[in-house]
Design a protein around this motif. Structure first.
Motif, mmCIF file in Angstrom:
data_model
loop_
_atom_site.group_PDB
_atom_site.id
_atom_site.type_symbol
_atom_site.label_atom_id
_atom_site.label_comp_id
_atom_site.label_asym_id
_atom_site.label_seq_id
_atom_site.Cartn_x
_atom_site.Cartn_y
_atom_site.Cartn_z
ATOM 1 N N LEU A 229 0.832 -1.052 0.083
ATOM 2 C CA LEU A 229 0.041 0.078 -0.062
ATOM 3 C C LEU A 229 0.860 1.228 -0.185
ATOM 4 C CD1 LEU A 229 -2.879 -0.760 2.541
ATOM 5 C CD2 LEU A 229 -2.985 -0.310 0.045
ATOM 6 N N ILE A 230 0.265 2.410 -0.499
ATOM 7 C CA ILE A 230 0.943 3.497 -0.430
ATOM 8 C C ILE A 230 1.187 3.873 1.216
ATOM 9 C CG2 ILE A 230 0.778 6.079 -0.593
ATOM 10 C CD1 ILE A 230 -1.168 5.489 -2.770
ATOM 11 N N ARG A 231 2.297 4.208 1.543
ATOM 12 C CA ARG A 231 2.909 4.269 2.793
ATOM 13 C C ARG A 231 2.140 4.698 3.974
ATOM 14 N NH1 ARG A 231 8.634 7.181 4.759
ATOM 15 N NH2 ARG A 231 8.318 6.722 7.162
ATOM 16 N N PRO A 232 1.504 6.072 3.804
ATOM 17 C CA PRO A 232 0.544 6.229 4.921
ATOM 18 C C PRO A 232 -0.555 5.695 5.128
ATOM 19 C CG PRO A 232 0.456 7.948 2.891
ATOM 20 C CD PRO A 232 1.538 6.832 2.682
ATOM 21 N N LEU A 233 -1.105 4.867 4.243
ATOM 22 C CA LEU A 233 -2.083 3.946 4.357
ATOM 23 C C LEU A 233 -1.902 2.762 5.157
ATOM 24 C CD1 LEU A 233 -3.684 3.852 0.645
ATOM 25 C CD2 LEU A 233 -4.355 5.058 2.880
ATOM 26 N N GLU A 234 -0.573 2.318 5.309
ATOM 27 C CA GLU A 234 -0.183 1.217 5.959
ATOM 28 C C GLU A 234 -0.094 1.667 7.478
ATOM 29 O OE1 GLU A 234 3.661 0.084 4.473
ATOM 30 O OE2 GLU A 234 2.787 -1.104 2.769
ATOM 31 N N THR A 235 0.194 2.977 7.623
ATOM 32 C CA THR A 235 0.338 3.147 9.169
ATOM 33 C C THR A 235 -1.135 2.984 9.794
ATOM 34 O OG1 THR A 235 -0.231 5.528 8.626
ATOM 35 C CG2 THR A 235 2.099 4.833 8.469
ATOM 36 N N LEU A 236 -2.224 3.174 8.769
ATOM 37 C CA LEU A 236 -3.650 3.007 9.698
ATOM 38 C C LEU A 236 -3.836 1.609 10.383
ATOM 39 C CD1 LEU A 236 -5.906 4.568 6.712
ATOM 40 C CD2 LEU A 236 -4.400 5.888 8.513
ATOM 41 N N VAL A 237 -3.139 0.788 9.886
ATOM 42 C CA VAL A 237 -3.187 -0.466 10.645
ATOM 43 C C VAL A 237 -2.998 -0.701 12.066
ATOM 44 C CG1 VAL A 237 -2.773 -2.918 10.528
ATOM 45 C CG2 VAL A 237 -3.026 -1.739 8.583
ATOM 46 N N THR A 238 -1.888 0.024 12.287
ATOM 47 C CA THR A 238 -1.494 -0.068 13.773
ATOM 48 C C THR A 238 -2.137 1.238 14.623
ATOM 49 O OG1 THR A 238 0.504 1.524 13.194
ATOM 50 C CG2 THR A 238 0.543 -0.915 13.529
ATOM 51 N N CYS A 239 -3.039 2.048 14.005
ATOM 52 C CA CYS A 239 -3.687 3.071 14.918
ATOM 53 C C CYS A 239 -5.090 2.777 15.395
ATOM 54 C CB CYS A 239 -3.653 4.227 13.722
ATOM 55 S SG CYS A 239 -4.405 5.679 14.546
ATOM 56 N N PRO A 240 -4.830 2.549 16.843
ATOM 57 C CA PRO A 240 -6.267 2.266 17.305
ATOM 58 C C PRO A 240 -7.363 3.265 17.642
ATOM 59 C CG PRO A 240 -4.371 3.141 19.052
ATOM 60 C CD PRO A 240 -3.890 3.062 17.668
ATOM 61 N N GLN A 241 -8.416 3.027 17.901
ATOM 62 C CA GLN A 241 -9.877 3.952 18.029
ATOM 63 C C GLN A 241 -10.506 3.461 19.067
ATOM 64 O OE1 GLN A 241 -11.173 5.147 13.652
ATOM 65 N NE2 GLN A 241 -11.491 3.267 13.921
ATOM 66 N N ARG A 242 -11.304 4.325 19.630
ATOM 67 C CA ARG A 242 -12.053 4.007 20.913
ATOM 68 C C ARG A 242 -12.985 2.914 20.359
ATOM 69 N NH1 ARG A 242 -13.938 9.146 23.794
ATOM 70 N NH2 ARG A 242 -15.325 7.623 24.828
ATOM 71 N N PHE A 245 -16.662 4.040 20.067
ATOM 72 C CA PHE A 245 -17.103 4.828 18.833
ATOM 73 C C PHE A 245 -16.815 4.067 17.527
ATOM 74 C CE2 PHE A 245 -16.289 8.858 21.534
ATOM 75 C CZ PHE A 245 -17.364 9.217 21.324
ATOM 76 N N HIS A 246 -15.834 3.023 17.620
ATOM 77 C CA HIS A 246 -15.515 2.410 16.418
ATOM 78 C C HIS A 246 -15.308 0.896 17.017
ATOM 79 C CE1 HIS A 246 -15.026 5.830 13.723
ATOM 80 N NE2 HIS A 246 -14.346 6.363 14.723
ATOM 81 N N PRO A 247 -16.507 0.040 16.823
ATOM 82 C CA PRO A 247 -16.272 -1.409 17.243
ATOM 83 C C PRO A 247 -15.414 -2.009 16.341
ATOM 84 C CG PRO A 247 -18.479 -0.679 16.691
ATOM 85 C CD PRO A 247 -17.625 0.457 16.795
ATOM 86 N N GLU A 248 -15.353 -1.920 15.092
ATOM 87 C CA GLU A 248 -14.434 -2.213 14.031
ATOM 88 C C GLU A 248 -13.321 -2.499 14.435
ATOM 89 O OE1 GLU A 248 -14.709 2.034 12.660
ATOM 90 O OE2 GLU A 248 -16.239 0.658 13.550
ATOM 91 N N GLY A 249 -12.562 -1.649 15.063
ATOM 92 C CA GLY A 249 -11.317 -1.817 15.495
ATOM 93 C C GLY A 249 -10.144 -0.470 14.842
ATOM 94 N N ASN A 250 -9.166 -0.753 14.350
ATOM 95 C CA ASN A 250 -8.078 0.156 14.011
ATOM 96 C C ASN A 250 -8.541 1.027 12.755
ATOM 97 O OD1 ASN A 250 -7.360 -1.210 11.512
ATOM 98 N ND2 ASN A 250 -6.409 -2.634 12.934
ATOM 99 N N VAL A 251 -7.953 1.939 12.575
ATOM 100 C CA VAL A 251 -8.522 3.040 11.624
ATOM 101 C C VAL A 251 -8.516 2.546 10.128
ATOM 102 C CG1 VAL A 251 -7.710 5.010 10.304
ATOM 103 C CG2 VAL A 251 -7.420 4.885 12.864
ATOM 104 N N MET A 252 -7.660 1.333 9.970
ATOM 105 C CA MET A 252 -7.527 0.588 8.587
ATOM 106 C C MET A 252 -8.993 -0.183 8.427
ATOM 107 S SD MET A 252 -6.485 -0.236 5.572
ATOM 108 C CE MET A 252 -4.973 0.521 5.550
#
Length: 342
Positions: A229-242, A245-252
């Motif tokens: 993936l384009i580099r900044p998109l890959e970082t979404l995998v390791t970014c958590p969410q509350r 608000f987001h039961p689906e999990g990380n930003v990716m």
């Protein structure tokens, strides 16, 4: 299987077929097999038994011939702008970039060898214009039936790194799975860093097609799995969410859900492609500001920084003038969403 051409198109093809062998190749054949109809926006014609100057003489009877691609065995005709007329050819990689290929044009080239340069079996079928028959050396029709994307040839596939992105967008557009050996070659290409030589223009073109598909998350997940993936998109995998608000999990996970939902309504917007890019990039700033608790204050502002660093060059015209910014993208998306929600 029956193609329908207008009077001019048929006249040109008939004139060529009187002296040579004429075949339809590539996407138009694939689409006819898949859907039993095509829109004729991109017609690739391959011509055997004729030298390129003989083809030029025939085409010149109908209009002005564009010979810019003559050294690669490709001609255009001004009155049929959606047609490419080509001789069979062999391509050999001679450099790192997508354009560094040595092309050998040969009017008498064995047809199976000519088809070998194609990326996937579903794109390697030919339609015999004179006899109305499908020629399928690499079992593309069977792979369509099985909804499988499979490379034609290991060596020629590896030589073109753009094919990794093409595979991803085909997965999203056709909702096909990838053959294991083909996936392994894609992983090898990513691991060896050959994708770094792709031009930004070509990368954007493949992402555009992926985002305009009915299920963009399929191709994005494939690229994510390959670490392509384009580099900044890959970082979404390791970014958590509350999770409240987001039961689906990380930003990716969230972004993959968003792009698929956006795909359902993109055709109701005035600018579908911009709408889809905004869906993909709407949270790219979160990794910079997300707290251990999963809050992301000011992620829109940080998104501007990420966009300017990695994506702004995607959205410029030939004069290098910026077409739209990150905020323009998001504002457009919110405006369109608001219109459809009223």
């Amino acid at each position: 299987m029956k193609f329908e051409f207008n009077h001019l198109e048929k006249s040109v093809l008939d004139s060529l077929s009187k002296k040579g062998r004429v075949y339809l190749v590539g996407g138009i054949v694939r689409d006819m097999v898949m859907y039993q109809k095509v829109d004729y926006h991109d017609v690739d014609v391959e011509i055997y038994d004729l030298e390129i100057d003989e083809i030029i003489d025939i085409l010149s009877q109908y209009g002005k011939v564009n010979e810019v691609g003559k050294s690669f065995g490709i001609l255009k005709l001004d009155c049929l702008p959606n047609f490419d007329f080509a001789l069979p050819r062999i391509e050999r990689k001679k450099g790192q970039t997508h354009r560094e290929f040595e092309v050998e044009v040969h009017k008498d080239l064995d047809m199976k060898t000519a088809c070998c340069r194609r990326d996937f079996t579903i794109n390697a079928m030919m339609y015999d214009y004179q006899n109305g028959k499908l020629i399928d050396y690499y079992q593309g029709r069977e792979d369509i039936k099985n909804k499988c994307l499979k490379m034609v040839d290991k060596k020629t596939f590896y030589e073109d790194p753009l094919r990794v992105l093409r595979l991803a967008q085909f997965m999203s557009r056709f909702e096909f799975q990838v053959d294991l050996k083909t996936k392994e070659i894609c992983q090898k290409m990513v691991n060896e860093g050959v994708l770094q030589y792709l031009s930004l223009e070509r990368i954007q073109q493949e992402y555009n097609k992926l985002l305009m598909s009915s299920h963009p998350s399929t191709g994005l997940k494939f690229l994510l799995e390959l670490n392509a993936l384009i580099r900044p998109l890959e970082t979404l995998v390791t970014c958590p969410q509350r999770l409240d608000f987001h039961p689906e999990g990380n930003v990716m996970n969230h972004t993959l859900l968003v792009v698929d939902l956006a795909a359902l309504c993109k055709d109701k917007t005035s600018w579908p492609l911009a709408f889809m890019w905004s869906a993909l990039l709407h949270d790219i700033g979160k990794p910079l500001v997300t707290t251990p608790e999963g809050k992301a204050p000011g992620h829109n502002e940080s998104g501007v920084k990420v966009f300017n660093q990695y994506f702004s060059h995607f959205f410029t015209n030939k004069k290098n003038e910026k077409i739209y910014s990150y905020n323009d993208l998001l504002s457009y998306a919110f405006d369109e969403y608001g219109k459809k929600s009223k």
